[in-house]
Design a protein around this motif. Sequence first.
Motif, PDB file in Angstrom:
ATOM      1  N   HIS A   1      88.614  24.817  -3.920  1.00 11.31           N
ATOM      2  CA  HIS A   1      88.740  24.239  -5.268  1.00 11.31           C
ATOM      3  C   HIS A   1      89.093  25.351  -6.242  1.00 11.31           C
ATOM      4  O   HIS A   1      88.256  26.206  -6.533  1.00 11.31           O
ATOM      5  N   PRO A   2      90.309  25.365  -6.757  1.00 11.45           N
ATOM      6  CA  PRO A   2      90.705  26.466  -7.640  1.00 11.45           C
ATOM      7  C   PRO A   2      89.896  26.534  -8.935  1.00 11.45           C
ATOM      8  O   PRO A   2      89.720  27.609  -9.499  1.00 11.45           O
ATOM      9  N   SER A   3      89.395  25.406  -9.406  1.00 11.09           N
ATOM     10  CA  SER A   3      88.611  25.417 -10.649  1.00 11.09           C
ATOM     11  C   SER A   3      87.201  25.950 -10.439  1.00 11.09           C
ATOM     12  O   SER A   3      86.560  26.423 -11.373  1.00 11.09           O
ATOM     13  N   LEU A   4      86.700  25.850  -9.214  1.00 16.87           N
ATOM     14  CA  LEU A   4      85.361  26.355  -8.886  1.00 16.87           C
ATOM     15  C   LEU A   4      85.526  27.721  -8.236  1.00 16.87           C
ATOM     16  O   LEU A   4      85.999  27.837  -7.113  1.00 16.87           O
ATOM     17  N   SER A   5      85.143  28.749  -8.954  1.00 17.59           N
ATOM     18  CA  SER A   5      85.387  30.108  -8.464  1.00 17.59           C
ATOM     19  C   SER A   5      84.100  30.917  -8.390  1.00 17.59           C
ATOM     20  O   SER A   5      83.084  30.573  -9.004  1.00 17.59           O
ATOM     21  N   VAL A   6      84.159  31.994  -7.641  1.00 19.97           N
ATOM     22  CA  VAL A   6      83.037  32.925  -7.519  1.00 19.97           C
ATOM     23  C   VAL A   6      82.693  33.497  -8.896  1.00 19.97           C
ATOM     24  O   VAL A   6      81.519  33.620  -9.260  1.00 19.97           O
ATOM     25  N   GLU A   7      83.697  33.816  -9.665  1.00 18.00           N
ATOM     26  CA  GLU A   7      83.483  34.386 -10.995  1.00 18.00           C
ATOM     27  C   GLU A   7      82.737  33.402 -11.903  1.00 18.00           C
ATOM     28  O   GLU A   7      81.827  33.794 -12.641  1.00 18.00           O
ATOM     29  N   LEU A   8      83.125  32.132 -11.824  1.00 16.84           N
ATOM     30  CA  LEU A   8      82.455  31.113 -12.627  1.00 16.84           C
ATOM     31  C   LEU A   8      80.976  30.997 -12.247  1.00 16.84           C
ATOM     32  O   LEU A   8      80.103  30.921 -13.107  1.00 16.84           O
ATOM     33  N   VAL A   9      80.692  31.024 -10.961  1.00 19.15           N
ATOM     34  CA  VAL A   9      79.309  30.922 -10.496  1.00 19.15           C
ATOM     35  C   VAL A   9      78.507  32.150 -10.935  1.00 19.15           C
ATOM     36  O   VAL A   9      77.343  32.027 -11.344  1.00 19.15           O
ATOM     37  N   LYS A  10      79.119  33.332 -10.863  1.00 19.52           N
ATOM     38  CA  LYS A  10      78.414  34.548 -11.291  1.00 19.52           C
ATOM     39  C   LYS A  10      78.077  34.512 -12.780  1.00 19.52           C
ATOM     40  O   LYS A  10      76.946  34.825 -13.187  1.00 19.52           O
ATOM     41  N   VAL A  11      79.037  34.122 -13.610  1.00 19.32           N
ATOM     42  CA  VAL A  11      78.800  34.067 -15.054  1.00 19.32           C
ATOM     43  C   VAL A  11      77.779  32.979 -15.378  1.00 19.32           C
ATOM     44  O   VAL A  11      76.867  33.185 -16.184  1.00 19.32           O
ATOM     45  N   SER A  12      77.905  31.831 -14.732  1.00 18.21           N
ATOM     46  CA  SER A  12      76.949  30.742 -14.955  1.00 18.21           C
ATOM     47  C   SER A  12      75.541  31.152 -14.528  1.00 18.21           C
ATOM     48  O   SER A  12      74.553  30.818 -15.189  1.00 18.21           O
TER      49      SER A  12
ATOM     50  N   ILE B   1      90.283  38.052 -16.492  1.00 19.42           N
ATOM     51  CA  ILE B   1      89.817  39.097 -15.570  1.00 19.42           C
ATOM     52  C   ILE B   1      90.944  39.913 -14.954  1.00 19.42           C
ATOM     53  O   ILE B   1      90.693  40.890 -14.269  1.00 19.42           O
ATOM     54  N   GLY B   2      92.205  39.499 -15.167  1.00 15.88           N
ATOM     55  CA  GLY B   2      93.346  40.273 -14.693  1.00 15.88           C
ATOM     56  C   GLY B   2      93.735  40.025 -13.245  1.00 15.88           C
ATOM     57  O   GLY B   2      94.573  40.733 -12.709  1.00 15.88           O
ATOM     58  N   LYS B   3      93.142  39.053 -12.584  1.00 14.60           N
ATOM     59  CA  LYS B   3      93.513  38.698 -11.215  1.00 14.60           C
ATOM     60  C   LYS B   3      93.161  37.230 -10.983  1.00 14.60           C
ATOM     61  O   LYS B   3      92.429  36.623 -11.761  1.00 14.60           O
TER      62      LYS B   3
ATOM     63  N   ASP C   1      94.237  29.681 -14.605  1.00 21.02           N
ATOM     64  CA  ASP C   1      95.150  30.564 -15.364  1.00 21.02           C
ATOM     65  C   ASP C   1      94.415  31.300 -16.480  1.00 21.02           C
ATOM     66  O   ASP C   1      94.669  32.480 -16.737  1.00 21.02           O
ATOM     67  N   VAL C   2      93.471  30.624 -17.131  1.00 22.12           N
ATOM     68  CA  VAL C   2      92.680  31.263 -18.185  1.00 22.12           C
ATOM     69  C   VAL C   2      91.785  32.340 -17.576  1.00 22.12           C
ATOM     70  O   VAL C   2      91.680  33.441 -18.121  1.00 22.12           O
TER      71      VAL C   2
END
Length: 136
Positions: free
Chosen positions: A72-83, A62-64, A56-57
Amino acid sequence: MRELEQDVGANPPLTTRQRFNVGLVMFVSQGLQVAVVALLVGAFFVAFGTLAITPDVVEAWIGKRPQAIAGHPSLSVELVKVSSALAAFSGLYYAIAVLSDATYREEFLDELQTSLRGTFADRARYLEARAVAVPS
């Protein structure tokens, strides 16, 4: 490198190809250290982001909805990219800090010089044994 050659008494001196090889060993060992640090930082940020930031955060930021990885909803593509981006910057910073910090450079080089001193001494003994075994 030349100081090490003189300390050990490397005779004949290293060829250009051998000097390049020694330089490559030094470069690869330093590169591996930087890669390990960057990988560990990236893994930390992925783990921290998985635990601390809810989908949700991420959606609010990011607006989507984030693209989940392996369901796994907590493990996302966006998280991996930023990390990954943070890990790359951390690796770059570490590489620059290592090259500019005299204390670390001395510590790293002392260990490497000890190893190279042994290698040069082995080379000298090998060349001596070879000269004795095969008379000119």
